[in-house]
Design a protein around this motif. Sequence first.
Motif, PDB file in Angstrom:
ATOM      1  N   PHE A 250     -73.415  11.461  34.231  1.00 52.74           N
ATOM      2  CA  PHE A 250     -73.348  11.448  35.338  1.00 52.74           C
ATOM      3  C   PHE A 250     -71.356  10.814  35.320  1.00 52.74           C
ATOM      4  CE2 PHE A 250     -77.895  11.171  36.033  1.00 52.74           C
ATOM      5  CZ  PHE A 250     -78.500  12.155  35.914  1.00 52.74           C
ATOM      6  N   VAL A 251     -71.257   9.977  34.995  1.00 49.81           N
ATOM      7  CA  VAL A 251     -69.840   9.548  35.748  1.00 49.81           C
ATOM      8  C   VAL A 251     -68.877  10.866  35.113  1.00 49.81           C
ATOM      9  CG1 VAL A 251     -68.210   7.682  34.821  1.00 49.81           C
ATOM     10  CG2 VAL A 251     -70.648   7.205  35.549  1.00 49.81           C
ATOM     11  N   TYR A 252     -69.275  11.220  34.144  1.00 47.79           N
ATOM     12  CA  TYR A 252     -67.945  12.265  33.912  1.00 47.79           C
ATOM     13  C   TYR A 252     -68.260  14.081  34.118  1.00 47.79           C
ATOM     14  CZ  TYR A 252     -66.819  10.375  28.872  1.00 47.79           C
ATOM     15  OH  TYR A 252     -65.662   9.980  27.972  1.00 47.79           O
ATOM     16  N   ALA A 253     -68.983  14.178  35.043  1.00 44.81           N
ATOM     17  CA  ALA A 253     -69.748  15.305  35.736  1.00 44.81           C
ATOM     18  C   ALA A 253     -68.905  14.620  37.157  1.00 44.81           C
ATOM     19  CB  ALA A 253     -70.778  15.478  35.933  1.00 44.81           C
ATOM     20  N   GLY A 254     -68.711  13.555  37.377  1.00 45.68           N
ATOM     21  CA  GLY A 254     -68.658  13.403  39.014  1.00 45.68           C
ATOM     22  C   GLY A 254     -66.807  13.405  38.745  1.00 45.68           C
ATOM     23  N   PHE A 255     -66.367  12.465  37.450  1.00 43.66           N
ATOM     24  CA  PHE A 255     -64.763  12.825  37.441  1.00 43.66           C
ATOM     25  C   PHE A 255     -64.615  14.463  37.375  1.00 43.66           C
ATOM     26  CE2 PHE A 255     -61.257  13.176  34.818  1.00 43.66           C
ATOM     27  CZ  PHE A 255     -60.220  12.006  35.325  1.00 43.66           C
ATOM     28  N   GLU A 256     -64.691  15.184  36.828  1.00 42.69           N
ATOM     29  CA  GLU A 256     -64.457  16.657  36.517  1.00 42.69           C
ATOM     30  C   GLU A 256     -64.783  17.052  38.397  1.00 42.69           C
ATOM     31  OE1 GLU A 256     -62.930  18.704  34.260  1.00 42.69           O
ATOM     32  OE2 GLU A 256     -63.336  16.161  33.229  1.00 42.69           O
ATOM     33  N   VAL A 257     -65.501  16.799  38.990  1.00 39.57           N
ATOM     34  CA  VAL A 257     -66.122  17.704  40.192  1.00 39.57           C
ATOM     35  C   VAL A 257     -64.928  17.085  41.227  1.00 39.57           C
ATOM     36  CG1 VAL A 257     -67.393  17.186  42.042  1.00 39.57           C
ATOM     37  CG2 VAL A 257     -68.366  18.722  39.642  1.00 39.57           C
ATOM     38  N   ASN A 258     -64.707  15.711  41.457  1.00 37.27           N
ATOM     39  CA  ASN A 258     -63.578  14.964  42.393  1.00 37.27           C
ATOM     40  C   ASN A 258     -62.255  14.542  41.317  1.00 37.27           C
ATOM     41  OD1 ASN A 258     -65.013  14.703  44.485  1.00 37.27           O
ATOM     42  ND2 ASN A 258     -66.356  13.002  42.952  1.00 37.27           N
ATOM     43  N   LYS A 259     -61.546  15.525  39.877  1.00 34.53           N
ATOM     44  CA  LYS A 259     -60.861  15.004  39.230  1.00 34.53           C
ATOM     45  C   LYS A 259     -59.199  15.638  40.645  1.00 34.53           C
ATOM     46  CE  LYS A 259     -58.611  15.431  35.377  1.00 34.53           C
ATOM     47  NZ  LYS A 259     -58.515  17.051  34.116  1.00 34.53           N
ATOM     48  N   SER A 260     -59.088  16.313  41.362  1.00 30.07           N
ATOM     49  CA  SER A 260     -57.345  16.293  42.210  1.00 30.07           C
ATOM     50  C   SER A 260     -57.789  14.972  42.809  1.00 30.07           C
ATOM     51  CB  SER A 260     -57.763  17.767  42.611  1.00 30.07           C
ATOM     52  OG  SER A 260     -59.375  17.543  44.233  1.00 30.07           O
ATOM     53  N   TYR A 261     -59.097  15.069  43.452  1.00 35.06           N
ATOM     54  CA  TYR A 261     -58.960  13.771  44.532  1.00 35.06           C
ATOM     55  C   TYR A 261     -59.413  12.385  43.823  1.00 35.06           C
ATOM     56  CZ  TYR A 261     -61.144  10.150  47.717  1.00 35.06           C
ATOM     57  OH  TYR A 261     -60.950   8.759  48.594  1.00 35.06           O
ATOM     58  N   ILE A 262     -59.483  12.240  42.702  1.00 34.33           N
ATOM     59  CA  ILE A 262     -58.553  11.364  41.735  1.00 34.33           C
ATOM     60  C   ILE A 262     -57.462  10.767  41.571  1.00 34.33           C
ATOM     61  CG2 ILE A 262     -59.619   9.384  39.676  1.00 34.33           C
ATOM     62  CD1 ILE A 262     -62.434  11.037  40.217  1.00 34.33           C
ATOM     63  N   VAL A 263     -57.292  12.018  41.068  1.00 32.59           N
ATOM     64  CA  VAL A 263     -55.958  12.031  40.507  1.00 32.59           C
ATOM     65  C   VAL A 263     -54.772  11.804  41.616  1.00 32.59           C
ATOM     66  CG1 VAL A 263     -53.522  13.060  39.963  1.00 32.59           C
ATOM     67  CG2 VAL A 263     -55.680  13.156  38.799  1.00 32.59           C
ATOM     68  N   ALA A 264     -55.031  12.242  42.469  1.00 34.22           N
ATOM     69  CA  ALA A 264     -54.341  12.331  43.886  1.00 34.22           C
ATOM     70  C   ALA A 264     -54.528  10.694  44.828  1.00 34.22           C
ATOM     71  CB  ALA A 264     -54.736  13.061  45.216  1.00 34.22           C
ATOM     72  N   GLU A 265     -55.411  10.282  44.869  1.00 34.71           N
ATOM     73  CA  GLU A 265     -56.349   9.031  46.139  1.00 34.71           C
ATOM     74  C   GLU A 265     -56.298   7.292  44.789  1.00 34.71           C
ATOM     75  OE1 GLU A 265     -55.437   9.192  48.791  1.00 34.71           O
ATOM     76  OE2 GLU A 265     -54.948  11.521  49.068  1.00 34.71           O
ATOM     77  N   LEU A 266     -56.466   7.688  44.225  1.00 27.77           N
ATOM     78  CA  LEU A 266     -57.869   7.080  43.785  1.00 27.77           C
ATOM     79  C   LEU A 266     -56.913   6.161  42.073  1.00 27.77           C
ATOM     80  CD1 LEU A 266     -61.557   7.177  43.889  1.00 27.77           C
ATOM     81  CD2 LEU A 266     -60.310   5.902  44.885  1.00 27.77           C
ATOM     82  N   CYS A 267     -56.048   6.949  41.111  1.00 27.89           N
ATOM     83  CA  CYS A 267     -55.406   6.607  40.257  1.00 27.89           C
ATOM     84  C   CYS A 267     -54.551   5.070  40.361  1.00 27.89           C
ATOM     85  CB  CYS A 267     -55.192   8.020  39.471  1.00 27.89           C
ATOM     86  SG  CYS A 267     -54.096   7.551  38.353  1.00 27.89           S
ATOM     87  N   GLU A 268     -54.637   4.625  39.804  1.00 25.95           N
ATOM     88  CA  GLU A 268     -53.224   3.101  39.849  1.00 25.95           C
ATOM     89  C   GLU A 268     -52.422   3.212  38.886  1.00 25.95           C
ATOM     90  OE1 GLU A 268     -55.770   0.320  37.077  1.00 25.95           O
ATOM     91  OE2 GLU A 268     -57.476   0.316  38.164  1.00 25.95           O
TER      92      GLU A 268
END
Length: 124
Positions: A23-41
């Motif tokens: 589920f963590v991997y699936a959530g990461f793949e689905v929201n990858k663009s948002y994570i890279v743009a906003e949540l990435c350290e």
Amino acid sequence: MLKRYISILLLLALLSAHLSRCFVYAGFEVNKSYIVAELCENKDKPELNCNGKCFLKKKLKAAEEKERKQEIENQRNRFQETLPPKVELPEPIKIAHAKKNYPQSIIKQTIDRSASIFQPPRGV
């Protein structure tokens, strides 16, 4: 028909506890663009090519820690179920010991009966 849906739902609920990484991997793949743009350290360091993997590592570590804590809690619950309830023992009964006073011996001399009772074996 209703039993089939309930059984599928329960099966998915059982599997979801063990498939949290998926589920963590699936959530990461689905929201990858948002994570890279906003949540990435490391978004201010593009040379690292992180692309949100730091966030994924954090989430995987948190999911693994949650599973470990849940397993420890389950073991603790199983252990507590096997212990018997606390048994209260009765208070020990105290017996008063009376000290007995015996009279002193009246006979002042020894009794010599051993010679008549104990004799050495006779030769055959």
